[in-house]
Design a protein around this motif. Structure first.
Motif, mmCIF file in Angstrom:
data_model
loop_
_atom_site.group_PDB
_atom_site.id
_atom_site.type_symbol
_atom_site.label_atom_id
_atom_site.label_comp_id
_atom_site.label_asym_id
_atom_site.label_seq_id
_atom_site.Cartn_x
_atom_site.Cartn_y
_atom_site.Cartn_z
ATOM 1 N N PHE A 211 25.223 2.156 62.598
ATOM 2 C CA PHE A 211 25.792 1.270 61.578
ATOM 3 C C PHE A 211 25.726 -0.189 62.019
ATOM 4 C CE2 PHE A 211 29.548 -1.197 60.352
ATOM 5 C CZ PHE A 211 29.378 -1.247 58.976
ATOM 6 N N TRP A 212 26.180 -0.477 63.247
ATOM 7 C CA TRP A 212 26.205 -1.873 63.696
ATOM 8 C C TRP A 212 24.803 -2.436 63.897
ATOM 9 C CZ3 TRP A 212 30.212 -4.426 62.584
ATOM 10 C CH2 TRP A 212 31.476 -3.862 62.637
ATOM 11 N N THR A 213 23.865 -1.620 64.271
ATOM 12 C CA THR A 213 22.476 -2.094 64.370
ATOM 13 C C THR A 213 21.960 -2.508 63.001
ATOM 14 O OG1 THR A 213 22.034 -0.655 66.278
ATOM 15 C CG2 THR A 213 20.129 -1.486 65.053
ATOM 16 N N ILE A 214 22.202 -1.666 61.999
ATOM 17 C CA ILE A 214 21.773 -2.007 60.639
ATOM 18 C C ILE A 214 22.527 -3.233 60.133
ATOM 19 C CG2 ILE A 214 21.694 -1.180 58.254
ATOM 20 C CD1 ILE A 214 21.361 1.654 59.359
ATOM 21 N N PHE A 215 23.829 -3.298 60.434
ATOM 22 C CA PHE A 215 24.660 -4.410 59.957
ATOM 23 C C PHE A 215 24.159 -5.738 60.518
ATOM 24 C CE2 PHE A 215 28.243 -7.297 60.660
ATOM 25 C CZ PHE A 215 28.743 -7.431 59.378
ATOM 26 N N PHE A 216 23.973 -5.830 61.828
ATOM 27 C CA PHE A 216 23.557 -7.099 62.426
ATOM 28 C C PHE A 216 22.108 -7.428 62.103
ATOM 29 C CE2 PHE A 216 27.234 -6.182 65.214
ATOM 30 C CZ PHE A 216 27.929 -7.361 64.994
ATOM 31 N N THR A 217 21.292 -6.419 61.874
ATOM 32 C CA THR A 217 19.927 -6.693 61.402
ATOM 33 C C THR A 217 19.977 -7.342 60.021
ATOM 34 O OG1 THR A 217 19.000 -4.839 62.662
ATOM 35 C CG2 THR A 217 17.725 -5.645 60.783
ATOM 36 N N GLY A 218 20.780 -6.774 59.147
ATOM 37 C CA GLY A 218 20.900 -7.341 57.798
ATOM 38 C C GLY A 218 21.514 -8.724 57.794
ATOM 39 N N MET A 219 22.533 -8.951 58.627
ATOM 40 C CA MET A 219 23.179 -10.261 58.657
ATOM 41 C C MET A 219 22.247 -11.320 59.229
ATOM 42 S SD MET A 219 26.000 -9.932 57.158
ATOM 43 C CE MET A 219 26.545 -11.606 57.482
ATOM 44 N N THR A 220 21.454 -10.969 60.229
ATOM 45 C CA THR A 220 20.481 -11.929 60.779
ATOM 46 C C THR A 220 19.449 -12.303 59.724
ATOM 47 O OG1 THR A 220 20.767 -10.984 62.997
ATOM 48 C CG2 THR A 220 18.813 -12.342 62.614
#
Length: 484
Positions: A211-220
């Motif tokens: 989840f956090w990998t996808i989240f920070f990828t999307g936010m970047t």
């Protein structure tokens, strides 16, 4: 006799000068011109090492663990050769205070150079803009490409840009999560493999890590690719309180209006003074290169991040016109008004001295830091104390935290104003990073205890390293002493 303008006329003029901004209005896309120069080179020399350090630190191994790893489940924070525990929270607080004061010191001296040169939002945004320039060309080509209809060329250019954006964002997200989960385990856990029992493709990574990998990828991708300057304008609080730290001698990007006005175009090698013009040829390059879309010629604005791109652009134009450089430059208000800047001033000296003292104290605390802690809690049950065989007894819960990277066997001693002794005591052996809790009973002869309450000191010492020791005080309660 000249007529004095009425109050209504003056108020109308003031209203005409006010610029109203609708915060809910959609922002127009900013097309930045590609420019080279001194400050662009500085950004490259400062940004690339920061990016390299960010990407490589999770992969670098020191003493069997990543160079930087915030192991939340184990409550251990590895930073290079040091390991911190929740008990070291005060050190973290001091580190944040030192960082804040360092930022204040730099801001008082050089303005928002952090925002312009080393802020991750700026570094990643300029990285995404570089990718955009590679695929879509410079400013004019981008405008032309966006205006034309969809074609195979446009699809390939836009698709290539967004593919690289997503790839950079994915690497950024993986690396960020790699500071909390060992990155080798994270990446191997994200690779699908076939389950031997069901034959289905599965991944071993924890759902939270995914989840956090996808989240920070999307936010970047969102922040650096789409929001960009809006993060600096509307989301970052630093842009709002920077004015509190500025003074008349703070170096910031300024337009020298006394030299540049009146603006206007002219021919090469034409004397501007004969036409009543200043050095500014009104080419708008300073606006076209600005990543936050402001005109520095309108004066100091909170959106300005002091990136220096407008300085490089203006200097390039001045070189072509064979004018002196510095029409737009890093300068202070005092320099523009009086021709000089006061570098040594009480406010700056106070900030710098505070930072130096705090850094010294922080380093000292790290040097004398003992990788052992002990917490003692006296039993607060129904009975505050117990009397057995003419002895007063108190029960304690002792928690020993071995923050060392090696196993140790610890000896426990008690001391105080009276001859206290431990019951059913055994030596404790703790593995590296282990936390051990043990109940202990402490007693003293009733005839020797002549106070109702006294202090008791627990001392924990490593048998292999006598310098590794920790102490903790706790009260000892006894029966009330009868007055004679």
């Amino acid at each position: 006799m000249a007529e004095t303008p009425s109050n209504s006329d003056s108020s109308a003029e003031e209203k005409a000068k006010i610029k109203y901004v609708d915060l809910y209005e959609a922002e127009n896309k900013i097309y930045t011109r590609k420019i080279t120069g001194f400050y662009q080179a500085i950004r490259r020399y400062t940004g690339l090492p920061l990016i390299a350090g960010y990407l490589l630190l999770p992969w670098l191994m020191i003493e069997g663990h990543p160079a930087v790893l915030f192991d939340l489940p184990e409550r251990k924070f590895h930073i290079l050769w040091l390991t911190f525990w929740p008990q070291d929270f005060m050190l973290l607080a001091w580190l944040l205070i030192i960082s804040a004061f360092s930022l204040f010191t730099v801001t008082v001296m050089f303005g928002r150079v952090w925002c312009g040169f080393t802020c991750p939002q700026t570094v990643w945004t300029l990285m995404f803009i570089s990718v955009e320039h590679f695929f879509e060309g410079d400013r004019n080509k981008q405008i032309k490409l966006d205006k034309q209809g969809w074609s195979l060329e446009k699809i390939l250019r836009k698709g290539g840009k967004h593919t690289v954006w997503v790839l950079i964002a994915l690497i950024t997200g993986l690396t960020f999560v790699g500071y909390f989960v060992p990155i080798r385990e994270l990446i191997s856990g994200l690779i699908p493999h076939q389950n031997a029992t069901t034959g289905m493709l599965v991944v071993d990574a924890h759902p939270a890590a995914i989840f956090w990998t996808i989240f920070f990828t999307g936010m970047t991708y969102l922040n650096a690719g789409w929001l960009r300057e809006q993060v600096c304008k509307y989301m970052c609080p630093y842009a709002r309180f920077q004015s509190v730290m500025y003074d008349k001698d703070t170096l910031a990007v300024h337009y020298d209006a006394s030299r540049g006005e009146t603006r206007g175009p002219r021919k090469m090698k034409e004397d501007p003074k004969q036409k009543g013009l200043g050095d500014c040829i009104d080419c708008s390059w300073c606006v076209q290169v600005c990543p936050v879309d402001i005109d520095i010629r309108d004066g100091l604005q909170f959106e300005c991040i002091n990136c220096g791109l407008c300085v490089d652009a203006c200097n390039a134009v001045m070189d072509k016109m064979e004018y002196p450089r510095g029409l737009i430059r890093f300068a202070s208000e005092d320099e523009l008004e009086n021709g000089k800047t006061k570098f040594f001033r009480p406010r700056l000296f106070g900030y710098a001295l505070g930072v130096v003292l705090m850094i010294g104290a922080f380093i000292g605390a790290i040097i004398i830091r003992t990788p052992l802690s002990v917490d003692v809690a006296r039993d607060r049950g129904a009975r505050l104390y117990r009397i057995s065989n003419d002895q007063v007894q108190n029960v304690y819960t002792v928690k020993i935290n071995n923050m060392s990277q090696e196993a140790h066997e610890y000896d426990i001693q008690v001391s105080g104003d009276y001859p206290f002794r431990l019951h059913h005591y055994m030596e404790v052996e703790l593995e590296a990073g282990e936390v051990f809790t043990i109940p202990l009973r402490v007693s003293v002869e009733r005839a020797q205890l002549d106070v109702e309450k006294t202090d008791l000191t627990f001392k924990i010492t490593s048998k292999t390293d006598p310098l590794l020791t920790a102490t903790e005080e706790s009260p000892f309660i006894g029966p009330a002493v009868k007055s004679k």
